[in-house]
Design a protein around this motif. Structure first.
Motif, PDB file in Angstrom:
ATOM      1  N   ASP A 181       0.120  16.933  -1.643  1.00 20.77           N
ATOM      2  CA  ASP A 181      -0.595  16.133  -2.032  1.00 20.77           C
ATOM      3  C   ASP A 181      -1.179  16.394  -3.537  1.00 20.77           C
ATOM      4  OD1 ASP A 181      -2.476  14.767   1.053  1.00 20.77           O
ATOM      5  OD2 ASP A 181      -0.439  14.484   0.211  1.00 20.77           O
ATOM      6  N   ASP A 182      -1.448  17.490  -3.706  1.00 20.20           N
ATOM      7  CA  ASP A 182      -1.801  18.017  -5.201  1.00 20.20           C
ATOM      8  C   ASP A 182      -0.658  17.437  -6.085  1.00 20.20           C
ATOM      9  OD1 ASP A 182      -3.593  21.007  -4.082  1.00 20.20           O
ATOM     10  OD2 ASP A 182      -4.130  18.829  -4.250  1.00 20.20           O
ATOM     11  N   THR A 183       0.686  17.694  -5.749  1.00 20.75           N
ATOM     12  CA  THR A 183       1.971  17.541  -6.581  1.00 20.75           C
ATOM     13  C   THR A 183       1.732  15.822  -7.048  1.00 20.75           C
ATOM     14  OG1 THR A 183       3.016  19.017  -5.283  1.00 20.75           O
ATOM     15  CG2 THR A 183       4.330  17.799  -6.761  1.00 20.75           C
ATOM     16  N   VAL A 184       1.664  15.215  -6.066  1.00 21.29           N
ATOM     17  CA  VAL A 184       1.511  13.633  -6.354  1.00 21.29           C
ATOM     18  C   VAL A 184       0.362  13.499  -7.118  1.00 21.29           C
ATOM     19  CG1 VAL A 184       1.538  11.483  -5.220  1.00 21.29           C
ATOM     20  CG2 VAL A 184       2.560  13.186  -3.967  1.00 21.29           C
ATOM     21  N   ASN A 185      -0.659  13.978  -6.934  1.00 19.51           N
ATOM     22  CA  ASN A 185      -1.997  13.647  -7.687  1.00 19.51           C
ATOM     23  C   ASN A 185      -1.763  14.247  -9.162  1.00 19.51           C
ATOM     24  OD1 ASN A 185      -4.546  12.819  -6.496  1.00 19.51           O
ATOM     25  ND2 ASN A 185      -3.722  13.674  -4.799  1.00 19.51           N
ATOM     26  N   LEU A 186      -1.139  15.278  -9.254  1.00 20.37           N
ATOM     27  CA  LEU A 186      -0.840  15.574 -10.706  1.00 20.37           C
ATOM     28  C   LEU A 186      -0.130  14.832 -11.356  1.00 20.37           C
ATOM     29  CD1 LEU A 186      -1.356  18.108 -12.766  1.00 20.37           C
ATOM     30  CD2 LEU A 186       0.662  19.226 -11.731  1.00 20.37           C
ATOM     31  N   TYR A 187       1.103  14.504 -10.773  1.00 19.41           N
ATOM     32  CA  TYR A 187       1.904  13.605 -11.430  1.00 19.41           C
ATOM     33  C   TYR A 187       1.415  12.322 -11.646  1.00 19.41           C
ATOM     34  CZ  TYR A 187       5.801  16.801 -11.996  1.00 19.41           C
ATOM     35  OH  TYR A 187       6.340  17.852 -12.128  1.00 19.41           O
ATOM     36  N   ILE A 188       0.368  11.860 -10.890  1.00 18.74           N
ATOM     37  CA  ILE A 188      -0.323  10.609 -11.176  1.00 18.74           C
ATOM     38  C   ILE A 188      -1.030  10.693 -12.522  1.00 18.74           C
ATOM     39  CG2 ILE A 188      -1.995   8.961 -10.440  1.00 18.74           C
ATOM     40  CD1 ILE A 188       0.225   8.279  -8.877  1.00 18.74           C
ATOM     41  N   MET A 189      -1.796  11.941 -12.501  1.00 18.33           N
ATOM     42  CA  MET A 189      -2.476  12.230 -13.596  1.00 18.33           C
ATOM     43  C   MET A 189      -1.666  12.201 -14.913  1.00 18.33           C
ATOM     44  SD  MET A 189      -5.703  12.620 -13.025  1.00 18.33           S
ATOM     45  CE  MET A 189      -6.127  11.924 -11.381  1.00 18.33           C
ATOM     46  N   ALA A 196       0.592  -1.235  -0.022  1.00 17.87           N
ATOM     47  CA  ALA A 196      -0.005  -0.046  -0.087  1.00 17.87           C
ATOM     48  C   ALA A 196       0.861   1.279   0.154  1.00 17.87           C
ATOM     49  CB  ALA A 196      -0.904  -0.135   1.088  1.00 17.87           C
ATOM     50  N   VAL A 197       0.626   1.983  -1.000  1.00 21.48           N
ATOM     51  CA  VAL A 197       1.652   3.324  -1.067  1.00 21.48           C
ATOM     52  C   VAL A 197       0.364   4.574  -1.374  1.00 21.48           C
ATOM     53  CG1 VAL A 197       3.929   2.448  -1.765  1.00 21.48           C
ATOM     54  CG2 VAL A 197       2.107   2.758  -3.461  1.00 21.48           C
ATOM     55  N   ASP A 198       0.754   5.468  -0.473  1.00 16.83           N
ATOM     56  CA  ASP A 198       0.012   6.618  -0.569  1.00 16.83           C
ATOM     57  C   ASP A 198       0.779   7.900  -0.785  1.00 16.83           C
ATOM     58  OD1 ASP A 198      -0.545   7.159   2.955  1.00 16.83           O
ATOM     59  OD2 ASP A 198       1.242   7.256   1.720  1.00 16.83           O
ATOM     60  N   ASP A 199       0.146   8.930  -0.963  1.00 17.16           N
ATOM     61  CA  ASP A 199       0.677  10.373  -1.139  1.00 17.16           C
ATOM     62  C   ASP A 199       1.908  10.670  -0.163  1.00 17.16           C
ATOM     63  OD1 ASP A 199      -2.465  11.973  -1.560  1.00 17.16           O
ATOM     64  OD2 ASP A 199      -1.147  11.310  -3.038  1.00 17.16           O
ATOM     65  N   ASN A 243      -4.673   4.654  -1.126  1.00 18.52           N
ATOM     66  CA  ASN A 243      -3.697   4.012  -1.555  1.00 18.52           C
ATOM     67  C   ASN A 243      -3.542   3.890  -3.112  1.00 18.52           C
ATOM     68  OD1 ASN A 243      -2.083   3.650   1.023  1.00 18.52           O
ATOM     69  ND2 ASN A 243      -3.906   2.016   1.455  1.00 18.52           N
ATOM     70  N   TYR A 244      -2.307   3.959  -3.870  1.00 24.62           N
ATOM     71  CA  TYR A 244      -2.273   3.808  -5.222  1.00 24.62           C
ATOM     72  C   TYR A 244      -1.875   2.269  -5.359  1.00 24.62           C
ATOM     73  CZ  TYR A 244      -2.115   8.900  -5.302  1.00 24.62           C
ATOM     74  OH  TYR A 244      -2.489  10.209  -5.399  1.00 24.62           O
ATOM     75  N   LYS A 245      -2.396   2.150  -6.740  1.00 25.06           N
ATOM     76  CA  LYS A 245      -1.811   0.706  -6.942  1.00 25.06           C
ATOM     77  C   LYS A 245      -1.853   0.837  -8.670  1.00 25.06           C
ATOM     78  CE  LYS A 245      -2.989  -4.064  -6.160  1.00 25.06           C
ATOM     79  NZ  LYS A 245      -1.800  -4.432  -5.731  1.00 25.06           N
ATOM     80  N   ILE A 246      -0.818   0.033  -9.105  1.00 26.77           N
ATOM     81  CA  ILE A 246      -0.661   0.027 -10.593  1.00 26.77           C
ATOM     82  C   ILE A 246      -1.102  -1.342 -10.852  1.00 26.77           C
ATOM     83  CG2 ILE A 246       1.867  -0.592 -10.695  1.00 26.77           C
ATOM     84  CD1 ILE A 246       2.016   0.963 -13.066  1.00 26.77           C
ATOM     85  N   THR A 247      -2.045  -1.408 -12.128  1.00 21.93           N
ATOM     86  CA  THR A 247      -2.515  -2.980 -12.418  1.00 21.93           C
ATOM     87  C   THR A 247      -2.726  -3.022 -13.874  1.00 21.93           C
ATOM     88  OG1 THR A 247      -4.822  -2.201 -12.347  1.00 21.93           O
ATOM     89  CG2 THR A 247      -4.115  -2.864 -10.289  1.00 21.93           C
ATOM     90  N   ASN A 280      -2.613  -0.851 -21.633  1.00 20.39           N
ATOM     91  CA  ASN A 280      -3.752  -0.991 -20.770  1.00 20.39           C
ATOM     92  C   ASN A 280      -3.547  -1.086 -19.102  1.00 20.39           C
ATOM     93  OD1 ASN A 280      -5.888  -1.172 -22.859  1.00 20.39           O
ATOM     94  ND2 ASN A 280      -4.816  -3.193 -23.279  1.00 20.39           N
ATOM     95  N   THR A 281      -2.233  -0.747 -18.939  1.00 21.72           N
ATOM     96  CA  THR A 281      -1.804  -0.596 -17.384  1.00 21.72           C
ATOM     97  C   THR A 281      -2.578   0.513 -16.940  1.00 21.72           C
ATOM     98  OG1 THR A 281       0.107  -1.749 -18.065  1.00 21.72           O
ATOM     99  CG2 THR A 281      -0.034  -0.560 -15.783  1.00 21.72           C
ATOM    100  N   GLU A 282      -3.207   0.272 -15.607  1.00 23.07           N
ATOM    101  CA  GLU A 282      -3.902   1.265 -15.170  1.00 23.07           C
ATOM    102  C   GLU A 282      -3.198   1.802 -13.463  1.00 23.07           C
ATOM    103  OE1 GLU A 282      -8.211   0.567 -16.825  1.00 23.07           O
ATOM    104  OE2 GLU A 282      -7.667  -0.297 -14.817  1.00 23.07           O
ATOM    105  N   ILE A 283      -3.490   2.949 -13.341  1.00 18.66           N
ATOM    106  CA  ILE A 283      -3.311   3.483 -11.878  1.00 18.66           C
ATOM    107  C   ILE A 283      -4.586   3.835 -11.202  1.00 18.66           C
ATOM    108  CG2 ILE A 283      -1.732   4.935 -10.418  1.00 18.66           C
ATOM    109  CD1 ILE A 283       0.115   5.288 -12.826  1.00 18.66           C
ATOM    110  N   THR A 284      -4.645   3.216  -9.953  1.00 16.99           N
ATOM    111  CA  THR A 284      -6.135   3.351  -9.346  1.00 16.99           C
ATOM    112  C   THR A 284      -5.709   3.887  -8.007  1.00 16.99           C
ATOM    113  OG1 THR A 284      -6.258   1.033  -8.682  1.00 16.99           O
ATOM    114  CG2 THR A 284      -7.448   1.664 -10.408  1.00 16.99           C
TER     115      THR A 284
END
Lengths: 192, 224
Positions: free
Chosen positions: B186-194, B167-170, B216-220, B206-210
Motif C-alpha cells: 500500500d505504501d508503494t501505491v501511496n508514494l506513486y500517487i504522491m 471505486a478503486v483502492d490500493d 478509494n481514489y478518485k481523479i477529479t 487543476n486536476t486532482e487525485i483524492t
C-alpha cells in the motif's frame, strides 16, 4: 581604471551584492538546520565585467554609459543559487522577496519556456541598484549548461529539430525527477 | 506475420497451413514438441499454435518452457480432448486461447487473427482528462507544461482516468498495475500517487487525485 562604465558606483554595488548574498546565506542556514543538510549546492555572484557590459549595450543598441549599465540593463549585479530540492528554490525566493523590492519575477518553473528551460528569475532593487537573481535546482542547472553549450556551438551537425525536441524531453524528464526527489524528502520528513 | 504451427497430424497440418498462408501468414510447420522449442528459441514469431498431444514434448511442456524463458508471444492451444482440466492447465500456464478438436478451420483462423492483433496496453492515441493529456507512446503528461512519467506512474494514471467512475483502492492498483509483485505494498501505491500529485502540480494542472475515508481514489477536475 577598471569598471569605469559603472562610474564610481562599484563599492556601493559590491555592498548590494553582499547584502543579497547575506540574505540567501541566512535562509540557507535556516534550512540547513531544519533539514540537517545544506539546501544550496552552489552560490555564484558577480558584477558584470566592463567588457561584457559594453558588449551588451552594443547588442541592445544603447549608448555605453553608466545610465545604460545601471538603469536600462538590469543584470549588472548577478546572483545564481542552485538548490538540491525544488521547494528550497521557493524558500529562497520567499526570503528574497520579503527583504527586497521585487521589480520583476519570472517563474519559468511554473511557466516552462518552449525549449524546456526552467528557473525562477527575480529582478530585485536595493539601494537604487538592480540585482538579477536566478534560482534553480541542480537538474535545471545541468540542463541549462548543456543547452547553452549546444546552442552556442558554431556548427551544429545533425538534425537540429530532432536535437531541440530531445533537449526538451530531457528537460521534462529531469523535472520529473525533481518532483520525485522532493516527494521523497517530504515523505522522509513527515511533510506529506 | 509469422506463425509457428506445431501439430503431429501431417494431413491436418498441411490443410491448416495452406489456409493460413492464403490469409497472408508465413507458417513454420513442425511435428513435435522438440522441433517446436528449437524453432521458438531461434526465431521470433507473432503467434504460436500448439497441439497438446505431440511426440517428444507435449504442448503443455513446450508452453511451460517458453513462458519460463519470458517469451510473451501469444499462444493458441489445440487438443483432441475437451477435458476442462487441460483447458485450465493450458490457460494457467500462459496460453492465450484454446480450441478443441474437431474445429472449424474458419474458427482457428479467426482466433489466430484476434490473438495476433497488435495490441499492447500502450496502443492508442492520447488520453485526455480534465486539463491534462497523457501520451501513450512517450509517457508525456502535459497541461500548461509537460513532464515525463515512468511506466508505473503512467499505468497508475491511466488506470485512474479509465476508472474515474468506479471505486478503486490500493488493492485494485496492486492487482492491476503492480501485478501482485511481492515487493509492492500500500505504501508503494501511496508514494506513486504522491508522485502523480506532484507532477500534476508541476505541469500547472487543476486536476486532482483524492482519497476518501473508504480508501478509494478518485481523479477529479473541477469537482467531477
Amino acid at each position: 581604471m577598471l569598471n569605469t562604465i559603472y562610474g564610481d558606483n562599484l563599492p556601493e554595488m559590491e555592498k548590494t551584492r553582499e547584502e543579497v548574498i547575506s540574505v540567501i546565506e541566512d535562509e540557507r542556514e535556516r534550512l540547513r538546520k531544519k533539514y540537517d543538510a545544506d539546501p544550496v549546492e552552489h552560490l555564484l555572484s558577480r558584477i558584470k565585467s566592463e567588457e561584457s557590459m559594453r558588449e551588451k549595450c552594443r547588442r541592445k543598441g544603447i549608448p555605453e554609459t553608466s545610465y545604460s549599465a545601471l538603469h536600462v540593463i538590469r543584470d549588472a549585479i548577478g546572483v545564481r543559487a542552485v538548490c538540491d530540492f525544488l521547494n528550497d528554490v521557493y524558500e529562497l525566493r520567499n526570503a528574497l522577496v520579503k527583504r527586497f523590492e521585487t521589480v520583476e519575477e519570472k517563474d519559468y518553473i511554473k511557466n516552462v519556456k518552449p525549449n524546456g528551460y526552467r528557473s525562477l528569475h527575480l529582478i530585485l532593487k536595493d539601494n537604487d541598484f538592480y540585482v538579477e537573481v536566478q534560482l534553480r535546482t541542480i537538474s535545471m542547472d545541468t540542463w541549462a549548461a548543456l543547452e547553452h553549450n549546444i546552442r552556442y556551438k558554431r556548427d551544429i551537425s545533425g538534425n537540429t529539430e530532432l536535437i531541440a525536441k530531445e533537449l526538451k524531453r530531457c528537460a521534462d524528464e529531469l523535472a520529473s525527477t525533481d518532483v520525485q526527489m522532493q516527494t521523497l524528502r517530504d515523505l522522509i520528513n513527515g511533510e506529506l | 506475420m509469422k506463425l509457428l504451427f506445431a501439430e503431429d497430424t501431417v494431413d491436418l497440418s498441411r490443410a491448416v497451413t495452406a489456409l493460413l498462408e492464403r490469409e497472408g501468414y508465413y507458417v513454420d510447420a513442425v511435428y513435435d514438441g522438440r522441433q517446436a522449442l528449437e524453432h521458438i528459441k531461434s526465431e521470433s514469431y507473432d503467434g504460436i499454435i500448439l497441439d497438446i498431444m505431440m511426440p517428444e514434448k507435449d504442448g503443455l511442456e513446450v508452453l511451460k518452457e517458453i513462458r519460463g524463458m519470458r517469451i510473451i508471444t501469444p499462444v493458441l492451444m489445440l487438443t483432441a480432448k475437451s477435458e476442462v482440466d487441460d483447458k485450465v492447465t493450458g490457460l494457467e500456464l500462459g496460453a492465450d486461447d484454446y480450441l478443441t478438436k474437431p474445429f472449424a478451420i474458419k474458427e482457428l483462423i479467426a482466433r489466430v487473427k484476434a490473438m495476433t492483433r497488435r495490441y499492447t496496453k500502450y496502443s492508442g492515441d492520447s488520453l485526455k482528462f480534465g486539463d491534462i493529456t497523457l501520451e501513450s507512446d512517450s509517457f508525456e503528461l502535459s497541461s500548461k507544461n509537460a513532464v515525463r512519467l515512468s511506466v508505473k506512474e503512467f499505468e497508475l494514471l491511466q488506470s485512474l482516468i479509465v476508472n474515474s467512475n468506479t471505486a478503486v483502492d490500493d488493492r485494485f492498483f496492486l492487482d492491476h498495475v503492480w501485478n501482485d509483485e511481492p515487493d509492492a505494498t500500500d505504501d508503494t501505491v501511496n508514494l506513486y500517487i504522491m508522485y502523480l500529485k506532484g507532477k500534476l502540480k508541476a505541469i500547472g494542472s487543476n486536476t486532482e487525485i483524492t482519497k476518501d475515508e473508504d480508501g478509494n481514489y478518485k481523479i477529479t477536475y473541477n469537482g467531477k
